[in-house]
Design a protein around this motif. Sequence first.
Motif, PDB file in Angstrom:
ATOM      1  N   VAL A   8       0.836  -1.201   0.000  1.00 22.75           N
ATOM      2  CA  VAL A   8       0.000   0.000   0.000  1.00 22.75           C
ATOM      3  C   VAL A   8       0.873   1.254   0.000  1.00 22.75           C
ATOM      4  O   VAL A   8       0.612   2.219  -0.732  1.00 22.75           O
ATOM      5  CB  VAL A   8      -0.946  -0.006   1.213  1.00 22.75           C
ATOM      6  CG1 VAL A   8      -1.686   1.324   1.329  1.00 22.75           C
ATOM      7  CG2 VAL A   8      -1.939  -1.158   1.105  1.00 22.75           C
ATOM      8  N   ARG A   9       1.930   1.234   0.837  1.00 23.96           N
ATOM      9  CA  ARG A   9       2.833   2.386   0.892  1.00 23.96           C
ATOM     10  C   ARG A   9       3.519   2.600  -0.453  1.00 23.96           C
ATOM     11  O   ARG A   9       3.614   3.728  -0.947  1.00 23.96           O
ATOM     12  CB  ARG A   9       3.880   2.170   1.993  1.00 23.96           C
ATOM     13  CG  ARG A   9       4.842   3.350   2.176  1.00 23.96           C
ATOM     14  CD  ARG A   9       5.806   3.122   3.314  1.00 23.96           C
ATOM     15  NE  ARG A   9       6.646   1.966   3.083  1.00 23.96           N
ATOM     16  CZ  ARG A   9       6.547   0.822   3.755  1.00 23.96           C
ATOM     17  NH1 ARG A   9       5.629   0.692   4.703  1.00 23.96           N
ATOM     18  NH2 ARG A   9       7.355  -0.203   3.500  1.00 23.96           N
ATOM     19  N   PRO A  58      12.746  -5.901  -2.453  1.00 25.00           N
ATOM     20  CA  PRO A  58      13.624  -4.745  -2.267  1.00 25.00           C
ATOM     21  C   PRO A  58      15.050  -5.086  -2.690  1.00 25.00           C
ATOM     22  O   PRO A  58      15.427  -6.249  -2.745  1.00 25.00           O
ATOM     23  CB  PRO A  58      13.537  -4.461  -0.757  1.00 25.00           C
ATOM     24  CG  PRO A  58      12.283  -5.147  -0.306  1.00 25.00           C
ATOM     25  CD  PRO A  58      12.111  -6.335  -1.205  1.00 25.00           C
ATOM     26  N   ALA A  59      15.847  -4.036  -2.985  1.00 27.32           N
ATOM     27  CA  ALA A  59      17.232  -4.264  -3.409  1.00 27.32           C
ATOM     28  C   ALA A  59      17.996  -5.008  -2.335  1.00 27.32           C
ATOM     29  O   ALA A  59      17.782  -4.821  -1.146  1.00 27.32           O
ATOM     30  CB  ALA A  59      17.911  -2.920  -3.700  1.00 27.32           C
ATOM     31  N   ALA A 106      12.360   3.605 -15.446  1.00 26.43           N
ATOM     32  CA  ALA A 106      12.294   3.089 -16.812  1.00 26.43           C
ATOM     33  C   ALA A 106      10.850   2.968 -17.281  1.00 26.43           C
ATOM     34  O   ALA A 106      10.517   3.286 -18.431  1.00 26.43           O
ATOM     35  CB  ALA A 106      12.995   1.735 -16.879  1.00 26.43           C
ATOM     36  N   GLN A 107       9.964   2.503 -16.414  1.00 28.45           N
ATOM     37  CA  GLN A 107       8.558   2.376 -16.783  1.00 28.45           C
ATOM     38  C   GLN A 107       7.929   3.746 -17.013  1.00 28.45           C
ATOM     39  O   GLN A 107       7.140   3.932 -17.937  1.00 28.45           O
ATOM     40  CB  GLN A 107       7.812   1.616 -15.686  1.00 28.45           C
ATOM     41  CG  GLN A 107       8.208   0.147 -15.595  1.00 28.45           C
ATOM     42  CD  GLN A 107       7.625  -0.539 -14.371  1.00 28.45           C
ATOM     43  OE1 GLN A 107       7.295   0.126 -13.380  1.00 28.45           O
ATOM     44  NE2 GLN A 107       7.503  -1.852 -14.431  1.00 28.45           N
ATOM     45  N   LEU A 108       8.284   4.702 -16.138  1.00 27.89           N
ATOM     46  CA  LEU A 108       7.789   6.058 -16.355  1.00 27.89           C
ATOM     47  C   LEU A 108       8.275   6.621 -17.688  1.00 27.89           C
ATOM     48  O   LEU A 108       7.525   7.279 -18.413  1.00 27.89           O
ATOM     49  CB  LEU A 108       8.241   6.970 -15.214  1.00 27.89           C
ATOM     50  CG  LEU A 108       7.479   6.863 -13.886  1.00 27.89           C
ATOM     51  CD1 LEU A 108       8.111   7.770 -12.861  1.00 27.89           C
ATOM     52  CD2 LEU A 108       6.020   7.214 -14.071  1.00 27.89           C
ATOM     53  N   THR A 163       4.293   5.377  -5.331  1.00 22.58           N
ATOM     54  CA  THR A 163       4.603   5.007  -6.729  1.00 22.58           C
ATOM     55  C   THR A 163       5.991   4.397  -6.863  1.00 22.58           C
ATOM     56  O   THR A 163       6.594   4.449  -7.929  1.00 22.58           O
ATOM     57  CB  THR A 163       4.485   6.213  -7.682  1.00 22.58           C
ATOM     58  OG1 THR A 163       5.532   7.146  -7.397  1.00 22.58           O
ATOM     59  CG2 THR A 163       3.141   6.885  -7.581  1.00 22.58           C
ATOM     60  N   THR A 164       6.513   3.835  -5.765  1.00 26.07           N
ATOM     61  CA  THR A 164       7.817   3.183  -5.874  1.00 26.07           C
ATOM     62  C   THR A 164       7.725   1.844  -6.580  1.00 26.07           C
ATOM     63  O   THR A 164       8.759   1.248  -6.902  1.00 26.07           O
ATOM     64  CB  THR A 164       8.419   2.971  -4.470  1.00 26.07           C
ATOM     65  OG1 THR A 164       7.471   2.276  -3.645  1.00 26.07           O
ATOM     66  CG2 THR A 164       8.762   4.297  -3.826  1.00 26.07           C
ATOM     67  N   ASP A 165       6.502   1.372  -6.820  1.00 28.18           N
ATOM     68  CA  ASP A 165       6.348   0.148  -7.592  1.00 28.18           C
ATOM     69  C   ASP A 165       6.536   0.405  -9.081  1.00 28.18           C
ATOM     70  O   ASP A 165       6.594  -0.528  -9.887  1.00 28.18           O
ATOM     71  CB  ASP A 165       4.962  -0.464  -7.352  1.00 28.18           C
ATOM     72  CG  ASP A 165       3.843   0.512  -7.721  1.00 28.18           C
ATOM     73  OD1 ASP A 165       4.021   1.727  -7.481  1.00 28.18           O
ATOM     74  OD2 ASP A 165       2.807   0.056  -8.237  1.00 28.18           O
ATOM     75  N   VAL A 166       6.635   1.671  -9.437  1.00 31.59           N
ATOM     76  CA  VAL A 166       6.867   2.055 -10.834  1.00 31.59           C
ATOM     77  C   VAL A 166       8.289   2.586 -10.940  1.00 31.59           C
ATOM     78  O   VAL A 166       8.656   3.549 -10.256  1.00 31.59           O
ATOM     79  CB  VAL A 166       5.864   3.142 -11.284  1.00 31.59           C
ATOM     80  CG1 VAL A 166       6.095   3.491 -12.745  1.00 31.59           C
ATOM     81  CG2 VAL A 166       4.440   2.665 -11.069  1.00 31.59           C
TER      82      VAL A 166
END
Length: 751
Positions: free
Chosen positions: A58-59, A199-200, A70-72, A64-67
């Motif tokens: 949710v966070r 996560p990294a 490169a996708q943007l 928008t850290t799931d994007v």
Amino acid sequence: MALEVSSTQPVPDADVIDVDEVTRTEQMRGKARELAARHQAKARKALDEQRVRVAARVRDWFRTTDVTDAQLADEIERKRRRDQDQGERELRSRVQALREQLRAADEKTAPALSAQLTAAQAQIQLRRDEDADRMKVSGRDLIKARWMKKATRIGALGAGSLAYVNGVAAEPLLALASLGAAPLAWFYLGREFAADEKPAAVIPGQSVGRDGTSVPATGVPAAPFVPDTLAAMGRVSLVKPESGRVQGEKDLVTALIKAGIITAAQRDETHLAGVIQPSGPGWTATVDLPRGVKASAAVSRVEDLASALRIKKSRIEISGDTSDDGHEGRFVLWVANEDNPYGSEKHMSELIGADRWDFWQQGVPLGADARRERHTMHLLWSSLLIGGLMGYGKSYMARLVAAAAALDPTVRVIVVTGKTGPDWAPLRHIAHQWIAGATPDIIRRVLGVMEQTIGEMQDRGTELDRLYEEDPDSVPEGKITPELAQKGMGPVLLVVDELQELLDGAALVQVAIEDEPEGGGRPKARSGRDLMVEAFARYVRVTRFVGGMGVFITQRPDADSVPTKLREVCAKRASYRVKGDRSSKMVLGDDAVANGAAPHLLGDASKGVVVLDQGGEQGHATLKADVIDLPDFREICLRGRQLRTDAGTLTGDALEYGKEDAAAAAAAQLLADCLAALDAASLDRARTERLLELLAEHAPDRYWETTKAQLQARLREAGAGTTKKIGAVDGMANANGYTREQIAAAVKTGK
């Protein structure tokens, strides 16, 4: 008669409890409770983990850290491409229509239609060029797109919530239906992270804090390193200071693979020794390469690594790990945050404000490296070779050495420069020998001075042998000591500038080496160039232990201007910007360049930046050298002259040059005093006797015992000439004396 029966057998009691059975029952109940607690803890842990995953998703969704960037960028490019295609379709339709009209046009309308067609085609090309520029995604575009996506998601959530509330108000059964959807949503959001959602990876030795930043084993939070993913894709111009940073070991190893330092198959064998951590205005990492891969493989591919990180090569420093824990398969990488980490401002040397300097203990303060660490060079017992292109700071670095030596009255300075000019003129105030130029006569003088100096230094060695035999404690290492230097056996600094000019001039000179060869005939002769190279190299070799030091400067680093015989005896070498690694090797040597010294990678903005290899285990360092401008250098040399005068160590050419300089200063003082005395008396002329009286009143300590004849002689030497008729003065009709105009003209001529 009643019959009584007695028995010793116990009568069974229904209330008696079997203890063993009770124990077994309690054990079973305990195990059941333990099992239930274990399952409850496991369920609680699973629920906590699921809650964390749901909260993280949710966070991330709101942030928008799931994007990724490169996708943007893909979304931005697709949208711009749609606009581009729409605009081009309209223009192409217009061009097609114009072509059809042109085919059917007559002679009158054809020129106008042809002009319209040409304009439309030019507009298409112009639009393509503009669209090509528009297709470039910048960091500002990414920030704007990410904020738009955040706003869109928040707006969608708000609209959905409002619609749900309105729907429940209109149809209460919708709330019951949503209760069934809630577990499904909870299960979906709480599922395990997929491989691309994880996560990294955290660097070994670190943990992740609550804010997502990496925390080293020491417990001190480290600065988060956010990779510029678009930079890795080559879509955006790298002007952001955060470019070139990596998030962890995985990103760094990927860059090493792209740079060709290791192969993809060697990924798992490549690790970090420690952690990636901030270091000055940048970050650093120590990398262990796979077995069999040398650190020099990384050192030699700086440009490839810069390309993989999408940064300029000037931001990268690579060197083999020479620490106690280092080995041949480990290198240290440092990456600056800016393209020019050394800055463009001058840093004035601390020598400018120093009244005195201890060349023995304090060395030569050079400057700071890109990490803002100060560096000092101790030149005693060694010599320095400086090379590089013209105009990048070679003379400034040599000036630092000369200034430190000038402020130590125990150091004797010899200056040899291949061309005349003001660069080294201030050293005439202190130099035991000062030679400028490259004519044949000067070349022969240089060879003579070198022979004389080497002979004197060898005599010093003989004296050290005698002292060692008589008093070993006075010469503990067989070298000169500060105590011996105070007694007149101080270090000797030879400064040789424009080495290439001296060698070119010496190549035109033939020097006889035998006055009377055996068997008659002409005396044998050798090239002055060979003799000069041998003289300089021999000076470095045989005088080192008795305090001989050399600084050799050349601006054309090639095999002719930097002879190997001379370079190899210089333990310390410094190179400013050069063209190509071959020139770097000419100055610094093959080993230094193989270990990462790279003056050939310096750019146009690297003025004042020098790569210094001090030899031994110290390795090399790239730093921005301090600056001493010519006026400040002259003041330093004047202070050095006074120090030598007080210590009784002013010798040679400086002593004679000082006499001329002192005479000029005395003449200027006399003329200035004469003008001041005349002005104080409001006179524009005066007889010699009257002028002498005025001078005695103005500065009695300088002129009280001066006679008339002495004043006339001194004024004549100062350029004021002899007395002349000055008209009626002091009751005389046409007396002899001096006019103010006459003396002022001498002052102007002297300047």
